[in-house]
Design a protein around this motif. Structure first.
Motif, mmCIF file in Angstrom:
data_model
loop_
_atom_site.group_PDB
_atom_site.id
_atom_site.type_symbol
_atom_site.label_atom_id
_atom_site.label_comp_id
_atom_site.label_asym_id
_atom_site.label_seq_id
_atom_site.Cartn_x
_atom_site.Cartn_y
_atom_site.Cartn_z
ATOM 1 N N GLU B 191 0.820 -1.204 0.000
ATOM 2 C CA GLU B 191 0.000 0.000 0.000
ATOM 3 C C GLU B 191 0.861 1.265 0.000
ATOM 4 O O GLU B 191 0.642 2.191 -0.776
ATOM 5 C CB GLU B 191 -0.919 -0.016 1.230
ATOM 6 C CG GLU B 191 -1.917 1.109 1.224
ATOM 7 C CD GLU B 191 -2.755 1.140 2.496
ATOM 8 O OE1 GLU B 191 -2.798 0.111 3.200
ATOM 9 O OE2 GLU B 191 -3.345 2.195 2.770
ATOM 10 N N TYR B 192 1.865 1.273 0.868
ATOM 11 C CA TYR B 192 2.606 2.525 1.033
ATOM 12 C C TYR B 192 3.673 2.756 -0.021
ATOM 13 O O TYR B 192 3.984 3.898 -0.356
ATOM 14 C CB TYR B 192 3.132 2.651 2.464
ATOM 15 C CG TYR B 192 2.011 3.089 3.363
ATOM 16 C CD1 TYR B 192 1.714 4.437 3.502
ATOM 17 C CD2 TYR B 192 1.185 2.167 3.982
ATOM 18 C CE1 TYR B 192 0.643 4.859 4.266
ATOM 19 C CE2 TYR B 192 0.109 2.563 4.748
ATOM 20 C CZ TYR B 192 -0.157 3.910 4.883
ATOM 21 O OH TYR B 192 -1.227 4.325 5.622
ATOM 22 N N SER B 230 4.225 3.210 8.701
ATOM 23 C CA SER B 230 3.999 3.490 7.281
ATOM 24 C C SER B 230 4.718 4.774 6.862
ATOM 25 O O SER B 230 5.135 4.921 5.722
ATOM 26 C CB SER B 230 2.514 3.598 6.999
ATOM 27 O OG SER B 230 1.925 4.536 7.864
ATOM 28 N N ARG B 231 4.865 5.669 7.831
ATOM 29 C CA ARG B 231 5.590 6.914 7.541
ATOM 30 C C ARG B 231 7.045 6.609 7.172
ATOM 31 O O ARG B 231 7.635 7.250 6.320
ATOM 32 C CB ARG B 231 5.529 7.823 8.769
ATOM 33 C CG ARG B 231 5.521 9.273 8.405
ATOM 34 C CD ARG B 231 4.755 10.090 9.405
ATOM 35 N NE ARG B 231 5.375 10.157 10.694
ATOM 36 C CZ ARG B 231 4.707 10.244 11.829
ATOM 37 N NH1 ARG B 231 3.401 10.267 11.817
ATOM 38 N NH2 ARG B 231 5.348 10.333 12.975
ATOM 39 N N LEU B 234 7.049 5.283 3.595
ATOM 40 C CA LEU B 234 6.847 6.416 2.686
ATOM 41 C C LEU B 234 8.132 7.203 2.543
ATOM 42 O O LEU B 234 8.557 7.566 1.448
ATOM 43 C CB LEU B 234 5.776 7.365 3.244
ATOM 44 C CG LEU B 234 4.324 7.052 2.939
ATOM 45 C CD1 LEU B 234 3.433 8.083 3.619
ATOM 46 C CD2 LEU B 234 4.083 7.101 1.440
#
Lengths: 125, 343
Positions: B191-192, B230-231, B234
């Motif tokens: 997803e990320y 998730s950061r 990213l």
């Protein structure tokens, strides 16, 4: 409709007056300003019942904080809607405001599109 | 009479001892003879040397050993001190950032909103002057208005940029307060990485990147704070894109250079490992340590805040995960996240 904006920064008045000049001209919107919580209470107490229907307040102000102001307004004038406008958009401030009865929480820099949407929503009801 | 004989014997022994001591101590150098033990066995005398290490030699050796140890301790102390200063700085920075960052938002509020308002006014002025466009003066005024609008746009953009920096600062100073839950790590990665790619494509200077996901289907669920973790993903992807864009734009890049991002997940010693690898310009050895430091950036001008990797490192520390970097200049950079929990 009379809206009170509370912020210790004086330039807020100029910004709001200009941003809402069309609404002030064309629609039934009147803006009043207070630069401290104390001043805000004084304005609300000027008439009984108060003519102001909606208060937008900053949180971080010298003297009375916006949260304290919110609690006082909610106790004295529960019919007045209050929303917060703060640079401190963290969950702690947010939760405190919402739990104290704030309707909405706006963060600075102010997104006037969403602020106008909120005010228009109240204008139309 | 007997006494006297004993005395003579004594003095003889003394002399003998003295002589032997001298001779032996000269010969042996490092060991000092401090006495000789005479022992009679039958008719014979056995001589036994009583030796000690030369005390001076001892002291010298001890001193140099102590000195060596001291030096090592001093070195460690210095490193610890530097680390402390760094942490101290970070701690005070963390406290300061929260306060400063919020206060900066107030002037930024005026900067972005007043510049927007001024653009609105200029549009109105243009409308008012529309009918007189044929006049030379008005034409000149229109040109000026166009320039002012461009300038106001710049003020708005830079205000917005400062806002972004403030936001990163706040993320940096705020402790992770999300929830740790078992998460399908592969799904999160998919997803990320995808999100990072589309974010990059939608932004300034998009580049074409071949994305290769090599995810271990047996990885299963791993407990992470999905919001902050998730950061990190990213951020690592964004850095990879930025690095590859830089390489693609550099005159020294080979003509057939094709940016490639490879994100892998696998298990190693029953621990989940994630690697994010790009074939960008690589990180020189001397920068490998620096790139995790707050505000350090190799990106030009407005590109980077220098906080991305240090935030990632901090988030991973909260996860008790290790972040390491492997790179070869001109060839690749590979970030490796090793989660501590046993699967």
């Amino acid at each position: 409709m009379k809206i009170l904006i509370v912020d210790d920064e004086k330039d807020v008045e100029m910004l709001f007056r200009q941003k809402f000049r069309k609404e002030i001209k064309q629609e039934d919107l009147e803006l009043v300003f207070a630069f401290s919580g104390k001043e805000a209470i004084e304005i609300l107490e000027e008439s009984d019942p108060p003519s102001v229907v909606y208060v937008f307040s900053d949180i971080n102000m010298p003297g009375m904080t916006g949260i304290e102001l919110l609690q006082i307004i909610k106790k004295k004038f529960p019919q007045i809607k209050v929303s917060m406008i703060s640079a401190y958009g963290d969950s702690e401030n947010y939760n405190r405001a919402i739990n104290s009865g704030a309707k909405e929480f706006f963060t600075k820099p102010i997104d006037f599109t969403s602020l106008k949407r909120e005010i228009r929503g109240v204008l139309n009801t | 009479m007997e006494n006297k004989a004993l005395k003579t014997q004594d003095s003889l022994f003394l002399k003998l001892t003295e002589a032997l001591k001298k001779e032996l101590s000269l010969e042996k150098g490092k060991e000092k003879i401090i006495g000789i033990k005479f022992q009679k066995s039958g008719e014979d005398w056995n001589l036994e040397e009583l030796k000690v290490q030369d005390p001076e030699e001892d002291i010298t050796r001890e001193l140099s050993e102590t000195k060596r140890q001291l030096k090592a301790v001093k070195k460690r102390l210095k490193a610890a001190e530097q680390q402390l200063v760094k942490q101290e700085k970070l701690a005070s920075l963390g406290l300061l950032t929260a306060g400063i960052a919020h206060e900066i938002k107030n002037p930024l509020n005026f900067i972005t909103n007043f510049s927007d308002l001024s653009v609105e006014y200029l549009v109105e002025i243009e409308e008012l002057l529309q009918d007189h466009k044929h006049l030379k003066e008005i034409k000149d005024a229109f040109a000026l208005i166009r320039d002012i609008k461009t300038n106001l746009g710049k003020i708005h953009d830079h205000g917005h940029r400062a806002e972004g920096i403030v936001r990163s600062m706040l993320l940096h100073s705020r402790g992770g307060n999300g929830h740790y839950d078992p998460v399908d790590l592969n799904a999160l990665l998919k997803e990320y990485v995808n999100l990072a790619f589309h974010g990059m494509r939608a932004n300034k200077n998009p580049i074409n990147v071949e994305i290769n996901l090599d995810l271990d289907p047996n990885l299963g669920k791993v407990t992470v704070n999905a919001e902050s973790f998730s950061r990190v993903i990213l951020n690592l992807c964004k850095n990879a894109f930025d690095a590859m864009r830089e390489k693609a734009g550099s005159p020294s890049a080979p003509d057939d250079y094709r940016p490639k991002l490879k994100v892998s997940s696998f298990t190693e010693n029953k621990k989940a490992v994630i690697t994010v690898e790009d074939n960008g310009p690589g990180v020189p050895d001397e920068l490998k340590n620096k790139i995790l430091t707050p505000f350090f950036t190799t990106k030009k001008g407005a590109e980077g805040t220098g906080l991305g990797l240090s935030i990632s490192k901090e988030i991973l520390q909260e996860h008790k995960a290790l972040l390491s970097i492997d790179s070869k200049e001109g060839e690749f950079t590979r970030f490796r996240i090793e989660l501590s929990q046993k699967l």
